[in-house]
Design a protein around this motif. Structure first.
Motif, mmCIF file in Angstrom:
data_model
loop_
_atom_site.group_PDB
_atom_site.id
_atom_site.type_symbol
_atom_site.label_atom_id
_atom_site.label_comp_id
_atom_site.label_asym_id
_atom_site.label_seq_id
_atom_site.Cartn_x
_atom_site.Cartn_y
_atom_site.Cartn_z
ATOM 1 N N ALA A 11 0.835 -1.203 0.000
ATOM 2 C CA ALA A 11 0.000 0.000 0.000
ATOM 3 C C ALA A 11 0.868 1.251 0.000
ATOM 4 O O ALA A 11 1.917 1.290 0.638
ATOM 5 N N THR A 12 0.415 2.231 -0.726
ATOM 6 C CA THR A 12 1.035 3.558 -0.708
ATOM 7 C C THR A 12 -0.121 4.545 -0.706
ATOM 8 O O THR A 12 -0.880 4.603 -1.671
ATOM 9 N N ALA A 13 -0.286 5.273 0.380
ATOM 10 C CA ALA A 13 -1.436 6.153 0.534
ATOM 11 C C ALA A 13 -1.059 7.371 1.372
ATOM 12 O O ALA A 13 0.031 7.440 1.929
ATOM 13 N N ALA A 14 -1.984 8.297 1.457
ATOM 14 C CA ALA A 14 -1.749 9.508 2.249
ATOM 15 C C ALA A 14 -1.527 9.186 3.732
ATOM 16 O O ALA A 14 -0.847 9.929 4.426
ATOM 17 N N LEU A 15 -2.083 8.095 4.180
ATOM 18 C CA LEU A 15 -1.964 7.723 5.592
ATOM 19 C C LEU A 15 -0.824 6.762 5.874
ATOM 20 O O LEU A 15 -0.657 6.311 7.006
ATOM 21 N N ALA A 53 -0.465 11.148 -1.353
ATOM 22 C CA ALA A 53 0.517 10.233 -0.773
ATOM 23 C C ALA A 53 1.901 10.831 -0.996
ATOM 24 O O ALA A 53 2.105 11.646 -1.891
ATOM 25 N N LYS A 54 2.835 10.419 -0.161
ATOM 26 C CA LYS A 54 4.206 10.905 -0.288
ATOM 27 C C LYS A 54 5.008 9.931 -1.122
ATOM 28 O O LYS A 54 4.910 8.713 -0.942
ATOM 29 N N LEU A 55 5.793 10.470 -2.038
ATOM 30 C CA LEU A 55 6.647 9.633 -2.864
ATOM 31 C C LEU A 55 7.845 9.145 -2.064
ATOM 32 O O LEU A 55 8.461 9.906 -1.336
ATOM 33 N N GLN A 56 8.155 7.882 -2.226
ATOM 34 C CA GLN A 56 9.358 7.317 -1.636
ATOM 35 C C GLN A 56 10.512 7.586 -2.601
ATOM 36 O O GLN A 56 10.341 8.247 -3.602
ATOM 37 N N ASP A 57 11.650 7.050 -2.322
ATOM 38 C CA ASP A 57 12.823 7.257 -3.171
ATOM 39 C C ASP A 57 12.599 6.610 -4.533
ATOM 40 O O ASP A 57 12.670 5.383 -4.660
ATOM 41 N N ILE A 58 12.337 7.430 -5.543
ATOM 42 C CA ILE A 58 12.053 6.895 -6.878
ATOM 43 C C ILE A 58 13.327 6.578 -7.659
ATOM 44 O O ILE A 58 13.259 5.977 -8.717
ATOM 45 N N ARG A 59 14.480 6.950 -7.120
ATOM 46 C CA ARG A 59 15.735 6.691 -7.833
ATOM 47 C C ARG A 59 16.059 5.205 -7.924
ATOM 48 O O ARG A 59 16.911 4.810 -8.708
ATOM 49 N N ARG A 60 15.366 4.377 -7.156
ATOM 50 C CA ARG A 60 15.618 2.934 -7.257
ATOM 51 C C ARG A 60 15.018 2.366 -8.543
ATOM 52 O O ARG A 60 15.353 1.261 -8.957
ATOM 53 N N LYS A 64 15.777 5.415 -17.129
ATOM 54 C CA LYS A 64 15.167 5.318 -18.450
ATOM 55 C C LYS A 64 13.669 5.004 -18.331
ATOM 56 O O LYS A 64 12.850 5.554 -19.053
ATOM 57 N N GLN A 65 13.310 4.134 -17.404
ATOM 58 C CA GLN A 65 11.899 3.806 -17.176
ATOM 59 C C GLN A 65 11.175 4.968 -16.508
ATOM 60 O O GLN A 65 10.025 5.266 -16.830
ATOM 61 N N ARG A 66 11.839 5.610 -15.556
ATOM 62 C CA ARG A 66 11.240 6.723 -14.808
ATOM 63 C C ARG A 66 10.794 7.858 -15.715
ATOM 64 O O ARG A 66 9.800 8.518 -15.444
ATOM 65 N N ARG A 67 11.536 8.102 -16.777
ATOM 66 C CA ARG A 67 11.233 9.248 -17.650
ATOM 67 C C ARG A 67 9.838 9.167 -18.252
ATOM 68 O O ARG A 67 9.219 10.189 -18.534
ATOM 69 N N SER A 68 9.329 7.965 -18.478
ATOM 70 C CA SER A 68 8.017 7.821 -19.109
ATOM 71 C C SER A 68 6.908 7.534 -18.094
ATOM 72 O O SER A 68 5.773 7.286 -18.481
ATOM 73 N N MET A 69 7.244 7.573 -16.811
ATOM 74 C CA MET A 69 6.262 7.256 -15.779
ATOM 75 C C MET A 69 5.660 8.518 -15.165
ATOM 76 O O MET A 69 6.359 9.485 -14.935
ATOM 77 N N GLY A 70 4.375 8.462 -14.899
ATOM 78 C CA GLY A 70 3.714 9.527 -14.164
ATOM 79 C C GLY A 70 3.808 9.267 -12.673
ATOM 80 O O GLY A 70 4.229 8.190 -12.234
ATOM 81 N N PHE A 74 4.695 5.671 -10.037
ATOM 82 C CA PHE A 74 5.685 5.474 -8.970
ATOM 83 C C PHE A 74 5.031 4.802 -7.760
ATOM 84 O O PHE A 74 5.609 3.913 -7.146
ATOM 85 N N PHE A 75 3.808 5.238 -7.437
ATOM 86 C CA PHE A 75 3.095 4.636 -6.318
ATOM 87 C C PHE A 75 2.756 3.176 -6.621
ATOM 88 O O PHE A 75 2.838 2.312 -5.746
#
Length: 123
Positions: A11-15, A53-60, A64-70, A74-75
């Motif tokens: 789960a990834t949520a505001a809470l 929700a808060k983003l975690q470390d997206i650098r993992r 190349k994949q991250r560039r096309s992701m909204g 990430f969540f």
């Protein structure tokens, strides 16, 4: 008939960014709703509250994949990785084509929704 077995959850949520945190905050009656002043930039949007929700470390995630992701993607990746870990799945099984992951969301990001409507309904 095919069978489906739920072996892991995430789960990834505001809470909470983990299922345990989310469950605890819900049981304590917490609210993830807050004011979002940056929404002033969206013309015609009168509401300035949400439960982001808060983003975690997206650098993992590979750059190349991250560039096309909204933002929502990430969540989804974060929650899916939690579910895989919760299920103790072997990484080779995850990529075998025999494993599926179901992701649910209330909506995409305000930015992606605005972008879609600007394409469909230009001035």
């Amino acid at each position: 008939m095919n069978r489906v077995v739920v072996t892991g959850v995430g789960a990834t949520a505001a809470l909470g960014s983990q299922l345990t945190d989310l469950a605890q905050n819900i049981s304590e009656g917490q609210s993830g709703v807050r004011q979002i002043p940056e929404w002033k930039t969206y013309q015609g949007l009168e509401s300035r509250i949400g439960a982001p929700a808060k983003l975690q470390d997206i650098r993992r995630i590979n750059r190349k994949q991250r560039r096309s992701m909204g933002r929502l993607s990430f969540f989804a990746v974060d929650a899916a990785e939690q579910a895989i870990a919760d299920a103790n799945l072997d990484p080779s099984l995850v990529t075998s084509g025999q494993v599926g992951c179901v992701v649910g969301s209330t909506m995409g990001s305000a930015a992606s929704i605005t972008e879609a409507f600007e394409i469909m309904l230009p001035d």
